[in-house]
Design a protein around this motif. Sequence first.
Motif, short mmCIF file in Angstrom:
data_model
loop_
_atom_site.label_atom_id
_atom_site.label_comp_id
_atom_site.label_asym_id
_atom_site.label_seq_id
_atom_site.Cartn_x
_atom_site.Cartn_y
_atom_site.Cartn_z
N SER A 300 43.95 52.04 50.06
CA SER A 300 44.61 52.05 48.75
C SER A 300 44.52 53.45 48.18
O SER A 300 43.44 54.00 48.06
N THR A 318 41.03 52.54 40.39
CA THR A 318 42.28 51.83 40.10
C THR A 318 43.41 52.33 40.99
O THR A 318 43.47 53.51 41.31
N THR A 319 44.26 51.41 41.38
CA THR A 319 45.46 51.81 42.11
C THR A 319 46.60 52.07 41.14
O THR A 319 47.67 52.51 41.54
N TYR A 413 34.92 38.19 39.50
CA TYR A 413 36.11 38.57 40.26
C TYR A 413 36.12 40.04 40.60
O TYR A 413 36.93 40.50 41.41
N VAL A 414 35.20 40.79 40.03
CA VAL A 414 35.01 42.17 40.45
C VAL A 414 33.83 42.21 41.42
O VAL A 414 32.76 41.68 41.12
N LEU A 415 34.07 42.82 42.57
CA LEU A 415 33.06 42.85 43.63
C LEU A 415 32.31 44.17 43.63
O LEU A 415 32.91 45.23 43.44
N TYR A 418 33.36 46.92 46.53
CA TYR A 418 34.69 47.51 46.67
C TYR A 418 34.90 48.56 45.59
O TYR A 418 34.51 48.35 44.42
N ILE A 423 36.05 47.96 37.02
CA ILE A 423 37.49 48.14 36.85
C ILE A 423 37.86 48.37 35.38
O ILE A 423 37.13 47.96 34.47
N HIS A 429 49.54 43.87 33.18
CA HIS A 429 50.16 44.21 34.46
C HIS A 429 49.35 43.83 35.70
O HIS A 429 49.69 44.21 36.81
N ASP A 430 48.26 43.11 35.50
CA ASP A 430 47.48 42.64 36.64
C ASP A 430 47.20 41.16 36.39
O ASP A 430 46.67 40.79 35.34
N ARG A 432 45.10 38.94 37.64
CA ARG A 432 43.72 38.45 37.45
C ARG A 432 43.23 38.81 36.05
O ARG A 432 42.60 38.01 35.36
N ARG A 511 39.28 49.01 52.09
CA ARG A 511 38.70 47.68 51.98
C ARG A 511 37.66 47.46 53.08
O ARG A 511 36.73 46.68 52.92
C1 ANZ Z 1 43.93 48.69 36.96
C2 ANZ Z 1 45.10 47.96 37.41
C3 ANZ Z 1 46.30 47.74 36.77
C4 ANZ Z 1 44.94 47.49 38.70
C5 ANZ Z 1 47.27 47.04 37.40
C6 ANZ Z 1 45.87 46.78 39.39
C7 ANZ Z 1 47.07 46.55 38.72
P1 ANZ Z 1 43.61 47.24 46.03
O1 ANZ Z 1 45.08 47.48 46.00
O2 ANZ Z 1 43.23 46.01 46.77
O3 ANZ Z 1 42.82 48.44 46.44
N1 ANZ Z 1 39.78 46.54 41.60
C8 ANZ Z 1 39.19 47.74 41.81
N2 ANZ Z 1 37.93 47.59 42.20
C9 ANZ Z 1 37.71 46.27 42.25
C10 ANZ Z 1 36.58 45.49 42.59
N3 ANZ Z 1 35.42 46.05 42.93
N4 ANZ Z 1 36.69 44.14 42.54
C11 ANZ Z 1 37.85 43.55 42.18
N5 ANZ Z 1 38.93 44.24 41.84
C12 ANZ Z 1 38.88 45.59 41.89
O4 ANZ Z 1 43.18 46.85 44.51
C13 ANZ Z 1 42.76 47.83 43.64
C14 ANZ Z 1 42.87 47.24 42.28
O5 ANZ Z 1 41.99 46.10 42.20
C15 ANZ Z 1 42.43 48.23 41.22
O6 ANZ Z 1 43.54 48.65 40.45
C16 ANZ Z 1 41.65 47.34 40.27
O7 ANZ Z 1 42.61 46.87 39.35
C17 ANZ Z 1 41.14 46.23 41.12
F1 ANZ Z 1 48.42 46.82 36.78
O8 ANZ Z 1 43.11 48.83 38.10
B1 ANZ Z 1 43.56 47.93 39.20
#
Ligand code: ANZ
Length: 954
Positions: A300, A318-319, A413-415, A418, A423, A429-430, A432, A511
């Motif tokens: 990612s 964050t992605t 739900y945050v691990l 990873y 987060i 926009h997400d 979960r 991952r």
């Molecule tokens: C803000 C955000 C906004 C996100 C949005 C997503 C969408 P992948 O693609 O699988 O790498 N994330 C980061 N660390 C995490 C963790 N330890 N446990 C659970 N979730 C975690 O997913 C990366 C996205 O998953 C990250 O981007 C974060 O949510 C979440 F519109 O940040 B995101």
Amino acid sequence: MSETNTPAPEAAEAHRYTAAMAADIEARWQDVWDAQGTYEAPNPTGDLAGDPAVVARPKKFIMDMFPYPSGAGLHVGHPLGYIATDVYARHQRMTGHNVLHTLGFDAFGLPAEQYAVQTGTHPRVSTEANIENMKIQLRRLGLGHDKRRSFATIDPDYYKWTQWIFLQIYNSWYDADAKKARPIADLVAAFEDGSREVPGGRAWAGLTAAERADVLNGFRLAYSSDAPVNWCPGLGTVLANEEVTADGRSERGNFPVFKSKLSQWNMRITAYADRLLDDLDALDWPEAIKLQQRNWIGRSEGARVDFALGDEAITVFTTRPDTLFGATYMVLAPEHPLVEKFIPAAWPEGTHDVWTGGHATPAEAVTAYRKQAASKSDVERQAEAKDKTGVFTGEYAINPVSGDKVPVFIADYVLMGYGTGAIMAVPAHDSRDFEFARAFELPMRCVVQPSDGRGTDPAEWDDAFASYDAKLVNSTGEGITLDGLGVVEAKAAITEWLAGRGIGEGTVNFRLRDWLFSRQRYWGEPFPIVYDEDGVAHSLPESMLPLELPEVEDYSPRTFEPDDADSQPETPLSRKADWVNVELDLGDGVKSYRRETNTMPNWAGSCWYELRYLDPNNASALVDPEIEQYWMGPREGAPHGGVDLYVGGAEHAVLHLLYARFWSKVLFDLGHVSSAEPFHKLFNQGMIQAYAYTDERGVYVPAAEVEERDGAYFYEGKQVKREHGKMGKSLKNAVTPDEICEEYGADTLRLYEMAMGPLDVSRPWDTRAVVGQYRLLQRLWRNIVDEETGAVTVVDAEPAEDTLRALHKAIDGAGADLAGLRFNTAIAKITELNNTLTKAGRPLERSVAERLVLLVAPLAPHIAEELWHRLGHSESVVHQDFPVADPAYVVDETVTCVVQVKGKVKARLEVPPTITDADLEQLAVTDAGVVAALGGAEIRKVIVRAPKLVNIVI
Ligand code: ANZ
């Protein structure tokens, strides 16, 4: 079903192809092939070196995923892939290749150990008996394996090299600049001369031996760590996440499971994440498997962003850094170490009731929630459908771009494993975060203008708007605006802005996790590692390999009171004090050491077995480099090298196939092999399914005893229900290859399995349909042998034109099908040819009969060998040339092409329908009639519409 398949006693049928005849033919030729080493493939050098003319041919290394020798033996589902590779290998041999095809056994593993625990039989004894049994079953199928190259992973001569490779991995580190593994000695040298800084900035010379070992452990590609694992005292073993239930108990036995820090060996596969991903592109694998590996590695691209909390900074991964203005709260993994540092003594003024979980203080809430989270597996924690749970920590952080105060939660739900374990939550926009914000009544802010027609107030939405294909809104802060930018531009802009302020940076996250490599088992490879009196690990020198498994009385790990959370595993090997405690001279005098008592996981042996097939008896190297280069080396179309064809089930997509790729790359980096990939071409065969039948209680009844009457099914007179399932013991529907060989012969079984459908598609087994292929072989036999006299009936005459057309069409089609692994259509074409010849009702011409036998040879090798010899040959059919089609007979029709000169038809040509424009033009302009019509005039233009029209302009 009027025909019977039991041998008829009448003399009239004494020379008929029956099951008894097939049994005789098959056993006879299997003995001859073994005695003559028919399937032995020569190496260019070493003890298996052979005929240089054969070595000079193009090589083909064809492999199956080797079997685990289970006590139940094979059912007809197992050999599907083995037969397919065998047919392919035989065709390749007949088309001028030096073919290496063999099969070993993946023989360490849990079933043998459990059987040992139950019966006291040594796992080696039961495993070797199973191997013997399986070899008999496999031999009966007439598989053309080079038996000199077979081995089992439990052979000390083999696992010596598994241990040796472990030591190579242990004694190396990943140089991220050079993008490859290098010997650990290089790293030590760099620490010594100061060209590389020791982590922590200390001087190498000032470190104790234990401190140095500790530093190096942080670099080694095989390293020990105290990762928390699922410890089940009641079973006395650690468990995989998948073996633990939702309420934190063992699936087997229902005992409590605790997260316990235990010293475990790991493989730093994460160092290779990029290369494992990139090199997939050049592999000839099914797209679905590549995709599974890509997802598993999970690259990612995103950013790290710091959120200030008092003096601390919480870093998130964050992605979607573009959505930073929409981050209205934060979530940390419950285990996140920062949590202790900042939780306040009391809930702040105005804390929402639903945020506290009903607890009096943040500390109480956090403790209770952590306990609850610890009992869940990562998979459960991330399950899509699950209700979001969590609790407020009592603190707020600052969103760096909007300046807003955002509440900090912990939620499962945050691990922790990873990203950074934290987060920024963007509920608009997400999905979960959306669900969580709904449950906890948290604010949402739309920062990406929905492109699906909905408005910008998330309070009115049913779900998050997650699309990338939209423009940013509501995203203006001090010195920055993202409004109007697309997602991609916004990501770049905000990342640059954050980096400029030193509060964030672009980063890539994977991952993929490191590979936990130790097991508390008996039946696995011992680690070639000992610990000195200070607990520092030392590797054994190569001269002490193999380190053999000692004999033990008790094969099971020790178990404890189920709730004794403080207990520690006691591995079967640890009880063998005289094996564990040793006096060794590792180069600095005899000292006392303690051996590592975990064993390697059962994946270890399959990580490199392809290499040992090449040079199985080599005592001084895992494989001779010249031999490895010959069979595995990079070549045109396969830039990383690897096996030419690897066939096995799709279930191995991410475990075995990823581990084997990783070991290949390490061995490649260290210069032991020329191939950086183990398997260039991968093919997943489908599964053989079978009907299963249940009675009115839903209990499975033996499928073999079910009768069909008018579309209904009966067992012992009572009607039963038919369903579709896997073949096996539990559904009482297993059919063994031995039964089918008994009833029809191996050639029939081979044909049936290959004819059932395309190789990659799952197909239902139907014993009653097998007879169809048996009849094909009987007709083939009858076309060449007189059933009454046994005399060969072929005549020495020129075949008729229509016979030649049928023959060459079949050769052309079946040959291409065999090369393309389309065995079912190859069989259809051969069947059609055989039927045509049968219908013609006249004796076959010798040249036709011989080619027919050669066509059949890859599929049904025994009957082909027999007929080939009866046709008067003394050499094996196995090494004959596969027939080549004469194109003149392949196109069955011709089309009439008109050739015009100045718009007038001057000639009509009979041409094949597939003729190319260029060939047709050539034919037209040289045709006598056309040449005459041209009368020497200069051609200005030729318009060709193959195959029907040529228009010549002069
Ligand atoms: C803000 C955000 C906004 C996100 C949005 C997503 C969408 P992948 O693609 O699988 O790498 N994330 C980061 N660390 C995490 C963790 N330890 N446990 C659970 N979730 C975690 O997913 C990366 C996205 O998953 C990250 O981007 C974060 O949510 C979440 F519109 O940040 B995101």
